[in-house]
Design an enzyme around this catalytic site. Structure first.
Site, short mmCIF file in Angstrom:
data_model
loop_
_atom_site.label_atom_id
_atom_site.label_comp_id
_atom_site.label_asym_id
_atom_site.label_seq_id
_atom_site.Cartn_x
_atom_site.Cartn_y
_atom_site.Cartn_z
N SER A 199 24.19 97.45 130.52
CA SER A 199 23.11 97.62 129.55
C SER A 199 23.70 98.17 128.28
CB SER A 199 22.06 98.62 130.05
OG SER A 199 21.08 97.99 130.83
N SER B 131 19.10 95.83 111.90
CA SER B 131 18.29 96.05 113.11
C SER B 131 19.19 96.18 114.35
CB SER B 131 17.17 95.04 113.29
OG SER B 131 16.22 95.21 112.24
N HIS C 199 20.92 93.30 128.63
CA HIS C 199 20.83 93.86 129.98
C HIS C 199 21.18 92.74 130.94
CE1 HIS C 199 18.92 97.23 128.06
NE2 HIS C 199 18.14 96.37 127.43
N CYS D 7 16.95 91.63 110.04
CA CYS D 7 16.17 91.50 108.82
C CYS D 7 17.03 90.83 107.75
CB CYS D 7 15.71 92.88 108.33
SG CYS D 7 17.04 93.86 107.62
#
Lengths: 151, 151
Positions: free
Chosen positions: A91, A99, A104, A119
């Site tokens: 993970s 961002s 996972h 973004c």
């Protein structure tokens, strides 16, 4: 680090050697993206890999996501990956100026769930070829969300 | 830390003092969730806050997301928050044994984009009251995705 050490192996990469650009560096000054007549904060892909390999290697995952982030035009601020036990799931996340990318993995099921949120002018789809090359998934399912959509 | 220092303030919380439970600690042993007759890897909420306050405080954001994660039944492995400049946006993530919570804020627009991904028996909806209390949003938009859905 005690709690983390009890839980498994942790890799940490603040990516000090990367060239820092100023494009989309500050959400506060980034305002929103305008594209195809709509205004939104960023593009968010939810990516599921099935029949995938190499899902138990935090080093490969770290390198793959960071390479993909750079190819997408993003700036890496921080990455952190947790390997639950040897040969088991990973993970982790790459925090970007634009961002983040998260992953996972469930190696025993050949399954990985990623999300790529970017973004500005970054193109999150450019991460996908790196995922295909590293994990050789039998199938890739992608969902696209425009976050912060203003209509 | 040089690259990070150039970009703004960083907070880091490996959460050493938290009690570690073994519930859903290892994705490799967690298999998939079975609920309402379908099998899936985890529940993923995409949460947009509009008209929100306090979006420029990494300390408040860190505390809020960690409190929410614990209320949801999750185990915190690591958190990392980046404050782009004082009074400006915050980007960060809490890595959980059960996946992650991320946030990106645009204080000047009163907007925040979060995602809350949790596997196992955790309830990601339990994070939302903490968001409402901390950021007092005028509206909350939630999208729900079951990740790794097997049909």
């Amino acid at each position: 680090m005690n709690a983390l050490a009890r839980l498994g192996m942790v890799s940490e990469s603040p990516s000090e050697n990367q060239t820092i650009t100023t494009a989309c560096l500050e959400p506060a000054k980034d305002y929103f993206v305008e594209r195809d007549g709509v205004r939104f904060a960023g593009m968010h892909l939810l990516i599921d890999l099935w029949g995938a390999s190499n899902l138990d290697s935090p080093e490969l995952i770290d390198r793959t996501l960071c390479d993909g982030a750079l190819a997408a035009g993003a700036t890496i601020l921080h990455s952190h990956f947790h390997h639950f036990t040897p040969n088991a799931g990973v993970s982790g996340v790459v925090v970007l100026a634009e961002s983040h990318i998260s992953i996972h993995t469930w190696p025993e099921s050949g399954f990985a769930a990623l999300d790529v949120f970017m973004c500005g002018s970054c193109d999150p789809y450019k991460v996908i070829p790196f995922l295909k090359a590293a994990f050789a998934p039998a199938s890739v399912q992608v969902g696209e969300q425009k976050r912060g959509l203003v209509v």
